[in-house]
Design a protein around this motif. Structure first.
Motif, short mmCIF file in Angstrom:
data_model
loop_
_atom_site.label_atom_id
_atom_site.label_comp_id
_atom_site.label_asym_id
_atom_site.label_seq_id
_atom_site.Cartn_x
_atom_site.Cartn_y
_atom_site.Cartn_z
N TYR A 132 0.89 -1.42 0.00
CA TYR A 132 0.02 -0.06 0.09
C TYR A 132 0.81 1.20 -0.15
O TYR A 132 0.70 2.40 -0.68
N ALA A 133 1.93 1.21 0.60
CA ALA A 133 2.72 2.19 0.92
C ALA A 133 3.61 2.89 -0.71
O ALA A 133 3.96 4.01 -0.89
N SER A 134 3.56 1.96 -1.57
CA SER A 134 4.13 2.17 -2.98
C SER A 134 3.22 2.14 -3.91
O SER A 134 3.63 2.12 -4.99
N ALA A 135 2.09 2.08 -3.61
CA ALA A 135 0.85 1.97 -4.59
C ALA A 135 0.93 3.17 -5.43
O ALA A 135 0.63 3.28 -6.66
N GLU A 136 1.11 4.37 -4.80
CA GLU A 136 1.25 5.66 -5.93
C GLU A 136 2.35 5.42 -7.13
O GLU A 136 1.71 6.12 -8.18
N TYR A 137 3.24 4.82 -6.68
CA TYR A 137 4.44 4.67 -8.04
C TYR A 137 3.71 3.93 -9.14
O TYR A 137 3.96 4.29 -10.30
N TYR A 138 2.71 3.11 -8.79
CA TYR A 138 2.18 2.20 -9.85
C TYR A 138 0.64 2.70 -10.47
O TYR A 138 0.06 2.25 -11.22
N GLY A 139 0.45 3.83 -9.66
CA GLY A 139 -0.86 4.55 -10.07
C GLY A 139 -2.16 3.87 -9.37
O GLY A 139 -3.30 3.87 -9.72
N LEU A 140 -1.94 3.04 -8.21
CA LEU A 140 -2.91 2.29 -7.70
C LEU A 140 -3.28 2.65 -6.28
O LEU A 140 -4.09 2.22 -5.64
N ASP A 141 -2.78 4.04 -6.03
CA ASP A 141 -3.42 4.99 -4.87
C ASP A 141 -4.93 5.31 -5.16
O ASP A 141 -5.49 5.69 -4.06
N ASP A 142 -5.39 5.43 -6.26
CA ASP A 142 -6.57 5.99 -6.62
C ASP A 142 -7.33 4.42 -6.95
O ASP A 142 -7.08 3.74 -7.66
N PRO A 143 -8.39 4.46 -5.97
CA PRO A 143 -9.40 3.25 -6.14
C PRO A 143 -10.01 2.91 -7.75
O PRO A 143 -10.26 1.98 -8.00
N PHE A 144 -9.90 4.17 -8.26
CA PHE A 144 -10.77 4.09 -9.78
C PHE A 144 -9.69 3.08 -10.65
O PHE A 144 -10.16 2.51 -11.52
N ASN A 145 -8.48 3.49 -10.55
CA ASN A 145 -7.52 2.96 -11.17
C ASN A 145 -7.54 1.62 -10.71
O ASN A 145 -6.99 0.57 -11.73
N ARG A 146 -7.72 1.08 -9.55
CA ARG A 146 -7.70 -0.39 -9.01
C ARG A 146 -8.81 -1.14 -9.82
O ARG A 146 -8.73 -2.35 -10.16
N VAL A 147 -9.97 -0.53 -9.92
CA VAL A 147 -11.06 -1.00 -10.75
C VAL A 147 -10.77 -1.04 -12.04
O VAL A 147 -11.19 -2.15 -12.54
N SER A 148 -10.45 -0.43 -12.70
CA SER A 148 -9.69 -0.41 -14.04
C SER A 148 -8.98 -1.57 -14.33
O SER A 148 -9.04 -2.29 -15.29
N LEU A 149 -7.97 -1.66 -13.31
CA LEU A 149 -6.88 -2.66 -13.49
C LEU A 149 -7.73 -4.23 -13.34
O LEU A 149 -7.43 -5.09 -14.08
N ILE A 150 -8.69 -4.21 -12.51
CA ILE A 150 -9.48 -5.52 -12.08
C ILE A 150 -10.22 -5.85 -13.44
O ILE A 150 -10.25 -6.83 -13.95
N ARG A 151 -10.81 -4.65 -14.29
CA ARG A 151 -11.57 -4.92 -15.26
C ARG A 151 -10.58 -5.41 -16.46
O ARG A 151 -10.87 -6.26 -17.22
N LEU A 152 -9.56 -4.72 -16.56
CA LEU A 152 -8.56 -5.09 -17.59
C LEU A 152 -8.13 -6.60 -17.51
O LEU A 152 -8.00 -7.36 -18.31
N ALA A 153 -7.55 -6.76 -16.34
CA ALA A 153 -7.18 -8.03 -15.90
C ALA A 153 -8.41 -9.49 -16.12
O ALA A 153 -7.78 -10.34 -16.52
N ARG A 154 -9.41 -8.99 -15.83
CA ARG A 154 -10.63 -9.83 -16.03
C ARG A 154 -10.76 -10.14 -17.33
O ARG A 154 -11.01 -11.34 -17.93
N ALA A 155 -10.91 -9.02 -18.36
CA ALA A 155 -10.97 -9.21 -19.74
C ALA A 155 -9.81 -9.98 -20.24
O ALA A 155 -10.13 -10.65 -21.45
N MET A 156 -8.47 -9.67 -19.81
CA MET A 156 -7.38 -10.62 -20.53
C MET A 156 -7.21 -11.94 -19.80
O MET A 156 -6.52 -12.59 -20.17
N ASN A 157 -8.34 -12.26 -19.04
CA ASN A 157 -8.03 -13.52 -18.19
C ASN A 157 -6.83 -13.87 -17.37
O ASN A 157 -6.37 -14.76 -17.27
N CYS A 158 -6.57 -12.65 -16.68
CA CYS A 158 -5.05 -12.69 -15.94
C CYS A 158 -5.64 -12.39 -14.51
O CYS A 158 -4.54 -12.18 -13.46
N LEU A 159 -6.68 -12.37 -14.04
CA LEU A 159 -7.23 -12.31 -12.45
C LEU A 159 -7.53 -13.71 -11.91
O LEU A 159 -8.35 -14.21 -12.69
N ASN A 160 -7.04 -13.72 -10.96
CA ASN A 160 -7.14 -14.94 -10.07
C ASN A 160 -8.02 -14.75 -8.79
O ASN A 160 -7.25 -14.14 -8.02
#
Length: 141
Positions: free
Chosen positions: A51-79
């Motif tokens: 969580y402390a380094s999430a800003e570097y990856y752009g994951l400090d924003d909850p909307f970016n996390r949701v976008s990552l979940i959607r993209l990973a799910r579409a690419m079949n990369c979410l476990n």
């Protein structure tokens, strides 16, 4: 009491503990026709993003996390797996787009790691040679 690893997300009305790992690539410098090119070789290693380094990856924003979940799910990369307390835990591995696809952008873009799109270093060098040869032929005409 140990703290839970992962990043909290509310997605589709459910609380999700998103565990994000970064795939580690090693840069390899190749010189073709006097021009320096950087290719990336997969090391197979991963490190978990805290969580402390999430800003570097752009994951400090909850909307970016949701976008990552959607993209990973579409690419079949979410476990995902359900835990006993009703909270869902999902895991995704990310890498920079240029490490996986060899495409440079204006700013580094983190994308889900898809092992199906991973090329060997030898294939990357051959593709680079073809691109350099094509540029040389197009540039000389």
């Amino acid at each position: 009491m140990p703290t839970k690893k992962g990043l909290p997300v509310v997605y589709e009305g459910r609380r999700i503990n998103l565990r994000v790992h970064q795939r580690i690539f090693h840069p390899v410098v190749k010189t073709l026709d006097g021009e320096r090119h950087i290719l990336y070789s997969d090391t197979g290693g991963e490190k978990e993003i805290r969580y402390a380094s999430a800003e570097y990856y752009g994951l400090d924003d909850p909307f970016n996390r949701v976008s990552l979940i959607r993209l990973a799910r579409a690419m079949n990369c979410l476990n995902c797996s359900d835990e006993s307390d009703g909270e869902r835990e999902c895991r995704v591995t990310i890498c920079r787009a240029r490490e996986l696809y060899g495409v440079d952008g204006e700013e580094p873009r983190w994308v889900p790691f898809d092992p199906g799109r991973l090329e060997s270093l030898e294939e990357k060098v051959n593709n680079l040679r073809r691109r350099v040869e094509w540029r040389r032929r197009v540039g000389s005409s």
